[in-house]
Enzyme design. Sequence first.
Site, short mmCIF file in Angstrom:
data_model
loop_
_atom_site.label_atom_id
_atom_site.label_comp_id
_atom_site.label_asym_id
_atom_site.label_seq_id
_atom_site.Cartn_x
_atom_site.Cartn_y
_atom_site.Cartn_z
N ASP A 206 0.89 -1.16 0.00
CA ASP A 206 0.00 0.00 0.00
C ASP A 206 0.93 1.21 0.00
O ASP A 206 1.53 1.53 1.02
CB ASP A 206 -0.89 -0.05 1.25
CG ASP A 206 -1.72 1.20 1.42
OD1 ASP A 206 -1.86 1.97 0.45
OD2 ASP A 206 -2.23 1.42 2.53
N GLU B 91 -12.74 5.17 6.14
CA GLU B 91 -12.28 5.06 7.53
C GLU B 91 -12.34 6.43 8.18
O GLU B 91 -12.64 7.43 7.53
CB GLU B 91 -10.86 4.49 7.58
CG GLU B 91 -9.86 5.30 6.77
CD GLU B 91 -8.48 4.66 6.74
OE1 GLU B 91 -8.04 4.16 7.79
OE2 GLU B 91 -7.85 4.67 5.67
#
Length: 202
Positions: A8, A99
Amino acid sequence: MTKTYGVDVAVYQPIDLAAYHKAGASFAIVKLTEGVDYVNRRGPSRWTAPGLTTSTLMPTISRSFGSSVSRAKKEAAYFLKEAKKQDISKKRMLWLDWEAGSGNVVTGSKSSNTAAILDFMDAIKAAGWRPGLYSGASLMRTAIDTKQVVKKYGTCLWVASYPTMAAVSTADFGYFRQWTGSPSGSLPVTAWPGRRRERCSG
């Protein structure tokens, strides 16, 4: 069972993915947009490395729509416009990063949060890409109806969960079949402190 590592990649990390591939990564996830006013100019279309193909460089969107369906539609349109502009391959998955933080309110009801998330994912699907959802394990348990998401889109969850803050150099492939290293500068995948649990096949 196939064992897969990925990375990521944050905007501040090296743009040359060859080192990540050499360390064992077979896919990379790179931020493309955030909200309706930010584009990562070091985005997926500019990242290349032998072994990390157009189908394994996958863009993400950072969200700020919370439980608002109307806001989700606007952010999806902005994201997809940029994905098309950068000629992102339809072989790639497009990921929604939902998130806490960056203005995203996660305190809506589970049903309203899920409705907005699915509306965003529906837009990705309608545009010809396969959608995925990234979030923390806690939010997936308490704020998102993941059963509803999986029922509609199958294997599509990328779960952020750290078993410990100490360094973890091996992944438990008996638990999930794909793992990504956590962001920590330019350290090799196998040396990153912590792992994100991964449930999505690329």
